[in-house]
Design a protein around this motif. Structure first.
Motif, PDB file in Angstrom:
ATOM      1  N   GLY A   1       0.709  -1.182   0.085  1.00  0.00           N
ATOM      2  CA  GLY A   1       0.021   0.052   0.058  1.00  0.00           C
ATOM      3  C   GLY A   1       0.950   1.298   0.001  1.00  0.00           C
ATOM      4  O   GLY A   1       1.800   1.396  -0.682  1.00  0.00           O
ATOM      5  N   THR A   2       0.594   2.052   0.695  1.00  0.00           N
ATOM      6  CA  THR A   2       1.196   3.224   0.752  1.00  0.00           C
ATOM      7  C   THR A   2       2.474   3.386   2.043  1.00  0.00           C
ATOM      8  O   THR A   2       2.719   4.528   2.439  1.00  0.00           O
ATOM      9  CB  THR A   2       0.198   4.643   1.306  1.00  0.00           C
ATOM     10  N   GLY A   3       2.745   2.392   2.254  1.00  0.00           N
ATOM     11  CA  GLY A   3       4.027   2.311   3.163  1.00  0.00           C
ATOM     12  C   GLY A   3       3.641   2.413   4.621  1.00  0.00           C
ATOM     13  O   GLY A   3       4.567   2.805   5.335  1.00  0.00           O
ATOM     14  N   LYS A   4       2.566   2.551   5.108  1.00  0.00           N
ATOM     15  CA  LYS A   4       2.350   2.882   6.546  1.00  0.00           C
ATOM     16  C   LYS A   4       2.864   1.831   7.609  1.00  0.00           C
ATOM     17  O   LYS A   4       3.355   2.243   8.595  1.00  0.00           O
ATOM     18  CB  LYS A   4       0.796   3.341   6.804  1.00  0.00           C
ATOM     19  N   HIS A   5       2.729   0.714   7.398  1.00  0.00           N
ATOM     20  CA  HIS A   5       3.461  -0.297   8.229  1.00  0.00           C
ATOM     21  C   HIS A   5       4.931  -0.121   8.147  1.00  0.00           C
ATOM     22  O   HIS A   5       5.370  -0.163   9.308  1.00  0.00           O
ATOM     23  CB  HIS A   5       2.810  -1.733   8.149  1.00  0.00           C
ATOM     24  N   ILE A   6       5.690  -0.146   7.060  1.00  0.00           N
ATOM     25  CA  ILE A   6       6.673  -0.055   6.877  1.00  0.00           C
ATOM     26  C   ILE A   6       7.334   1.631   7.778  1.00  0.00           C
ATOM     27  O   ILE A   6       8.334   1.331   8.134  1.00  0.00           O
ATOM     28  CB  ILE A   6       7.288   0.262   5.287  1.00  0.00           C
ATOM     29  N   GLU A   7       6.608   2.567   7.734  1.00  0.00           N
ATOM     30  CA  GLU A   7       7.063   3.725   8.490  1.00  0.00           C
ATOM     31  C   GLU A   7       7.474   3.418   9.855  1.00  0.00           C
ATOM     32  O   GLU A   7       8.000   3.933  10.509  1.00  0.00           O
ATOM     33  CB  GLU A   7       5.687   4.743   8.457  1.00  0.00           C
ATOM     34  N   TYR A   8       6.668   2.610  10.599  1.00  0.00           N
ATOM     35  CA  TYR A   8       6.698   2.231  12.015  1.00  0.00           C
ATOM     36  C   TYR A   8       7.774   1.015  12.279  1.00  0.00           C
ATOM     37  O   TYR A   8       7.963   0.483  13.316  1.00  0.00           O
ATOM     38  CB  TYR A   8       5.242   1.932  12.510  1.00  0.00           C
ATOM     39  N   LEU A   9       8.133   0.392  11.079  1.00  0.00           N
ATOM     40  CA  LEU A   9       9.361  -0.898  11.056  1.00  0.00           C
ATOM     41  C   LEU A   9      10.243  -0.630  10.756  1.00  0.00           C
ATOM     42  O   LEU A   9      11.258  -1.122  11.101  1.00  0.00           O
ATOM     43  CB  LEU A   9       8.437  -1.901  10.555  1.00  0.00           C
ATOM     44  N   THR A  10      10.365   0.602  10.108  1.00  0.00           N
ATOM     45  CA  THR A  10      11.819   0.919   9.492  1.00  0.00           C
ATOM     46  C   THR A  10      13.113   1.012  10.175  1.00  0.00           C
ATOM     47  O   THR A  10      14.220   0.810   9.952  1.00  0.00           O
ATOM     48  CB  THR A  10      11.725   2.034   8.438  1.00  0.00           C
ATOM     49  N   ASP A  11      12.652   1.512  11.621  1.00  0.00           N
ATOM     50  CA  ASP A  11      13.744   1.887  12.717  1.00  0.00           C
ATOM     51  C   ASP A  11      14.170   0.496  13.056  1.00  0.00           C
ATOM     52  O   ASP A  11      15.405   0.686  14.001  1.00  0.00           O
ATOM     53  CB  ASP A  11      13.156   2.610  13.729  1.00  0.00           C
ATOM     54  N   TYR A  12      13.586  -0.544  12.941  1.00  0.00           N
ATOM     55  CA  TYR A  12      13.883  -1.751  13.534  1.00  0.00           C
ATOM     56  C   TYR A  12      14.455  -2.560  12.543  1.00  0.00           C
ATOM     57  O   TYR A  12      15.270  -3.820  12.960  1.00  0.00           O
ATOM     58  CB  TYR A  12      12.936  -2.247  14.227  1.00  0.00           C
ATOM     59  N   PHE A  13      14.197  -2.530  11.324  1.00  0.00           N
ATOM     60  CA  PHE A  13      14.528  -3.463  10.346  1.00  0.00           C
ATOM     61  C   PHE A  13      14.748  -2.864   8.927  1.00  0.00           C
ATOM     62  O   PHE A  13      14.569  -1.867   8.627  1.00  0.00           O
ATOM     63  CB  PHE A  13      13.222  -4.538  10.091  1.00  0.00           C
ATOM     64  N   THR A  14      15.733  -3.739   8.054  1.00  0.00           N
ATOM     65  CA  THR A  14      15.520  -3.259   6.705  1.00  0.00           C
ATOM     66  C   THR A  14      14.587  -3.730   5.929  1.00  0.00           C
ATOM     67  O   THR A  14      14.297  -4.972   5.996  1.00  0.00           O
ATOM     68  CB  THR A  14      16.932  -3.872   5.991  1.00  0.00           C
ATOM     69  N   ILE A  15      13.795  -2.960   5.381  1.00  0.00           N
ATOM     70  CA  ILE A  15      12.388  -3.464   4.926  1.00  0.00           C
ATOM     71  C   ILE A  15      11.919  -2.803   3.506  1.00  0.00           C
ATOM     72  O   ILE A  15      12.132  -1.414   3.214  1.00  0.00           O
ATOM     73  CB  ILE A  15      11.312  -3.010   6.020  1.00  0.00           C
ATOM     74  N   ASP A  16      11.550  -3.703   2.725  1.00  0.00           N
ATOM     75  CA  ASP A  16      11.133  -3.202   1.280  1.00  0.00           C
ATOM     76  C   ASP A  16       9.913  -3.435   1.095  1.00  0.00           C
ATOM     77  O   ASP A  16       9.041  -4.135   1.827  1.00  0.00           O
ATOM     78  CB  ASP A  16      12.208  -3.976   0.191  1.00  0.00           C
ATOM     79  N   GLY A  17       9.136  -2.953   0.076  1.00  0.00           N
ATOM     80  CA  GLY A  17       7.860  -3.345  -0.236  1.00  0.00           C
ATOM     81  C   GLY A  17       7.536  -3.359  -1.772  1.00  0.00           C
ATOM     82  O   GLY A  17       8.143  -2.830  -2.489  1.00  0.00           O
ATOM     83  N   ILE A  18       6.393  -4.121  -2.046  1.00  0.00           N
ATOM     84  CA  ILE A  18       5.881  -4.321  -3.379  1.00  0.00           C
ATOM     85  C   ILE A  18       4.488  -4.016  -3.264  1.00  0.00           C
ATOM     86  O   ILE A  18       3.655  -4.180  -2.313  1.00  0.00           O
ATOM     87  CB  ILE A  18       6.010  -5.889  -4.006  1.00  0.00           C
ATOM     88  N   ASP A  19       3.993  -3.628  -4.572  1.00  0.00           N
ATOM     89  CA  ASP A  19       2.420  -3.303  -4.768  1.00  0.00           C
ATOM     90  C   ASP A  19       1.991  -3.255  -6.052  1.00  0.00           C
ATOM     91  O   ASP A  19       2.965  -2.866  -6.967  1.00  0.00           O
ATOM     92  CB  ASP A  19       1.938  -2.151  -4.015  1.00  0.00           C
ATOM     93  N   LEU A  20       0.969  -3.381  -6.419  1.00  0.00           N
ATOM     94  CA  LEU A  20       0.381  -3.356  -8.054  1.00  0.00           C
ATOM     95  C   LEU A  20       0.147  -1.815  -8.437  1.00  0.00           C
ATOM     96  O   LEU A  20       0.053  -1.644  -9.670  1.00  0.00           O
ATOM     97  CB  LEU A  20      -0.830  -4.453  -8.103  1.00  0.00           C
ATOM     98  N   ASN A  21      -0.025  -1.015  -7.326  1.00  0.00           N
ATOM     99  CA  ASN A  21      -0.585   0.077  -7.686  1.00  0.00           C
ATOM    100  C   ASN A  21       0.495   1.216  -7.684  1.00  0.00           C
ATOM    101  O   ASN A  21       1.230   1.289  -6.718  1.00  0.00           O
ATOM    102  CB  ASN A  21      -1.756   0.688  -6.628  1.00  0.00           C
ATOM    103  N   GLU A  22       0.851   1.589  -8.709  1.00  0.00           N
ATOM    104  CA  GLU A  22       1.951   2.554  -9.074  1.00  0.00           C
ATOM    105  C   GLU A  22       2.054   3.760  -8.069  1.00  0.00           C
ATOM    106  O   GLU A  22       3.029   4.335  -7.523  1.00  0.00           O
ATOM    107  CB  GLU A  22       2.225   2.943 -10.310  1.00  0.00           C
ATOM    108  N   ARG A  23       0.769   4.543  -7.947  1.00  0.00           N
ATOM    109  CA  ARG A  23       0.571   5.442  -7.076  1.00  0.00           C
ATOM    110  C   ARG A  23       0.851   5.186  -5.793  1.00  0.00           C
ATOM    111  O   ARG A  23       1.396   5.905  -4.693  1.00  0.00           O
ATOM    112  CB  ARG A  23      -0.560   6.264  -7.234  1.00  0.00           C
ATOM    113  N   PHE A  24       0.493   4.094  -5.049  1.00  0.00           N
ATOM    114  CA  PHE A  24       1.049   3.513  -3.774  1.00  0.00           C
ATOM    115  C   PHE A  24       2.459   3.563  -3.814  1.00  0.00           C
ATOM    116  O   PHE A  24       3.171   3.890  -2.673  1.00  0.00           O
ATOM    117  CB  PHE A  24       0.104   2.185  -3.660  1.00  0.00           C
ATOM    118  N   ILE A  25       3.117   2.950  -4.747  1.00  0.00           N
ATOM    119  CA  ILE A  25       4.600   2.567  -4.663  1.00  0.00           C
ATOM    120  C   ILE A  25       5.188   4.204  -4.502  1.00  0.00           C
ATOM    121  O   ILE A  25       6.090   4.231  -3.856  1.00  0.00           O
ATOM    122  CB  ILE A  25       4.910   2.088  -5.797  1.00  0.00           C
TER     123      ILE A  25
END
Length: 239
Positions: A45-69
């Motif tokens: 999605g828009t990376g909201k979970h990642i926003e709260y996990l990035t301080d603890y892990f190296t984290i990447d993301g994939i999605d089908l929606n280009e605007r979300f990416i």
């Protein structure tokens, strides 16, 4: 999906407690493998979970929606994002955890494509990797005819979304209609979302068919349940 609502997605789901869910994910991972350092968020999605996990892990993301990416990348500059299909992506990277949250796995619609997705997740796992999947409704819990309304607002917009639930065989259908109001007027948008309805036993069978050990938590991180897949150990195969 979300082609007509990507720009209002975060406003619509502002009620969702991403920080709490991210903290719960960390608790799961600390229990399962305290040495986890890297994650891949599938259907991020828009990376909201990642926003709260990035301080603890190296984290990447994939999605089908280009605007979300694009939004996720702006929100999380230290992460990498790709616009790819969860059933067929190839990143040439491996992660300690691959997670697919907010019932996104159901968008593949069929059990065959669920297996294709899990096979891809597995190919991107380290040797001691873990897969975390948050499921959708089951066939017996889906309610055709159910109508819901969700209202939200930002500094510049007031948003109302009405949804009507339908069903076609083992496919659940959400017909969304949006009213988006601003100083420029009121815009009317529509979307149709189709998600597969899978029985709990069917998902267990598919997950185990990929050679993974399956653990299920009926509550999970948000009340939707959670499947945790890990590699079989030698003692798991012993008679």
């Amino acid at each position: 999906m979300f082609d007509n609502s990507a720009e209002i997605y975060d406003a619509l789901y502002s009620f969702k407690n991403y920080k709490h869910e991210a903290d719960t994910i960390r608790q799961y991972l600390n229990r399962l493998n305290p040495n986890v350092t890297s994650l891949l968020d599938v259907a991020c999605g828009t990376g909201k979970h990642i926003e709260y996990l990035t301080d603890y892990f190296t984290i990447d993301g994939i999605d089908l929606n280009e605007r979300f990416i694009q939004t996720a990348q702006k929100r999380n500059s230290s992460s990498n994002f790709w616009c790819v299909d969860m059933t067929s992506f190839q990143l040439n990277k491996k992660y300690d955890v691959v997670m697919c949250l907010f019932s996104s796995i159901a968008y593949v619609k069929t059990l065959i494509r669920v297996k294709e997705s899990i096979d891809q997740f597995k190919r991107h796992l380290s040797d001691t990797g873990i897969i975390i999947i948050e499921p959708w409704y089951t066939p017996d819990t889906w309610e055709p005819g159910f109508v819901s309304v969700l209202n939200s607002e930002t500094e510049s917009h007031k948003i109302s979304r009405m949804s009507h639930a339908a069903r076609d065989g083992d496919i659940s259908i959400l017909n969304f209609e949006y009213l988006v109001g601003s100083i420029h007027g009121i815009e009317h948008k529509k979307e149709r979302h189709e998600l597969g309805l899978f029985k709990h036993e069917e998902l267990i069978d598919v997950f185990e068919a990929t050679g993974m050990k399956v653990e299920y938590d009926s509550e999970g991180i948000s009340g939707r349940g959670l499947y945790i897949l890990s590699f079989l150990k030698e003692e798991d195969n012993s008679v």
